[in-house]
Design an enzyme around this catalytic site. Structure first.
Site, PDB file in Angstrom:
ATOM      1  N   ASP A  55       0.944  -1.202  -0.031  1.00 58.38           N
ATOM      2  CA  ASP A  55       0.091   0.169  -0.101  1.00 58.38           C
ATOM      3  C   ASP A  55       0.974   1.130   0.124  1.00 58.38           C
ATOM      4  OD1 ASP A  55      -2.312   1.570   0.142  1.00 58.38           O
ATOM      5  OD2 ASP A  55      -2.567   1.235   2.172  1.00 58.38           O
ATOM      6  N   GLU A 111      -6.489   5.363  -8.940  1.00 64.87           N
ATOM      7  CA  GLU A 111      -7.857   5.558  -8.267  1.00 64.87           C
ATOM      8  C   GLU A 111      -8.330   6.835  -9.163  1.00 64.87           C
ATOM      9  OE1 GLU A 111      -9.686   6.977  -4.277  1.00 64.87           O
ATOM     10  OE2 GLU A 111      -7.704   5.871  -4.227  1.00 64.87           O
ATOM     11  N   PHE A 153     -11.848  -0.520   5.086  1.00 65.12           N
ATOM     12  CA  PHE A 153     -10.636   0.085   5.773  1.00 65.12           C
ATOM     13  C   PHE A 153     -10.728   0.022   7.086  1.00 65.12           C
ATOM     14  CE2 PHE A 153      -9.386   4.184   2.876  1.00 65.12           C
ATOM     15  CZ  PHE A 153      -9.225   3.405   1.838  1.00 65.12           C
TER      16      PHE A 153
END
Length: 328
Positions: A18, A100, A182
């Site tokens: 990430d 994204e 999340f």
């Protein structure tokens, strides 16, 4: 010789990096990698990646023309920078990178579909198959409908900023490839709301949320993959061992790698399939009702979109300033 926790985790879960930091990805050799506007903005400010930023800006200037205002050039460059980082990352990893969509489009289905197609076109123009890209979209109702349309075109999607079961069910019913619940941001909300300083890992609200989603998906045979994200500590990760994928920041990857001990599987597809869970059909009205009733999900989704929007605006301003430096 005993294996560290990262090695053991990889035996039951796909480990994803990430980060937009290419050097960190080279160090930990994940199968996949995820980025978001905040990570790209952070990476773009690192000296070692200035050449990527500058090359992207110079190409944007050529495409916009010599007389175009700096703000217009920076806007085009910002659109392309995530792809530029994605291309570099794909040279290292064997799997997929998540890129994204502009968070400012989160409540606009048509604009999100158009932007998803545009991002895929940029990758394909560089010879990268769409099978290696996940278009990352905020899990609003509008975003989920955009993902459903993109999936029909063979454009795979990662639905992010996901905090509630209603979002997860809507994504699965839309045929989305992957979701990113999340974990850490859910914990943040509960700590603030309750005044508690901490939770045991097994009682962590984010861990419990992902476990509930994983169980629901496996119980009803959904193909959508579950990728836990946004971790605050190593305990959250070890409690989700066995999840389809986990996307983990470099600092926590390093901590897992440095830690010895046994790592038992916590999430199991076979056990989930026999769980006593009722099926829920989530149409737009049900989604709206459940979202309104879930104060945590409502607040964190809005906050997440606002945070990513701010990161994008920061990046655009930074690119505009850098363009002016390059052009004297």
């Amino acid at each position: 010789m005993s294996k560290n926790l990262l090695e053991q985790l990889r035996e039951m879960t796909v480990v994803v990096a990430d980060t937009g930091d290419i050097q960190a990805i080279e160090k930990f050799t994940p199968r996949d990698a995820t980025t978001n506007p905040s990570l790209i903005t952070a990476a773009a400010q690192m000296p070692q990646y200035q050449s990527i930023v500058d090359e992207t800006l110079k190409q944007a200037r050529l495409d916009c023309g010599a007389t175009a205002p700096a703000a217009k050039v920076a806007s085009l460059a910002f659109d392309r920078l995530a792809v530029s980082f994605g291309l570099k990352i794909l040279e290292i990893i064997p799997g997929r990178v998540s890129t994204e969509v502009d968070a400012r489009l989160s409540y606009d289905t048509a604009a999100t579909v158009a932007k998803g197609r545009e991002l895929i076109a940029q990758y394909e123009a560089k010879g990268v198959s769409r099978e290696r890209i996940l278009i990352k979209i905020a899990a609003t109702w509008e975003g989920i409908q955009a993902a459903a349309e993109l999936e029909k075109e063979g454009i795979h999607c990662n639905l992010t900023l996901l905090f509630g079961l209603h979002q997860a069910i809507a994504c699965a019913e839309a045929g989305v490839t992957l979701i990113s619940p999340f974990v850490g941001r859910i914990l943040d909300w509960y700590k603030k709301d309750t005044g508690r300083d901490s939770y045991p890992a097994s009682e962590d609200p984010g861990v419990l949320s992902v476990t509930q989603i994983f169980t629901y998906y496996k119980k009803f045979g959904y193909k959508t993959e579950v990728m836990g994200a946004s971790f605050r500590n190593m305990g959250e990760i070890t409690e989700l061992a066995g999840c389809d994928l986990l996307t983990i920041a470099p600092s926590l990857l390093a901590e897992l790698q440095a830690t010895e001990g046994d790592l038992p599987r916590k999430l199991d597809t076979a056990k989930a399939a026999s769980a006593a869970v009722d099926k829920i059909t989530v149409d737009e009205a049900t989604f709206a009702r459940m979202h309104a009733a879930d104060r945590m999900a409502s607040e964190k989704l809005a906050e997440g979109i606002a945070g990513f929007t701010k990161a994008l605006e920061t990046l655009e301003a930074m690119l505009s300033a850098r363009l002016k430096e390059l052009e004297g």
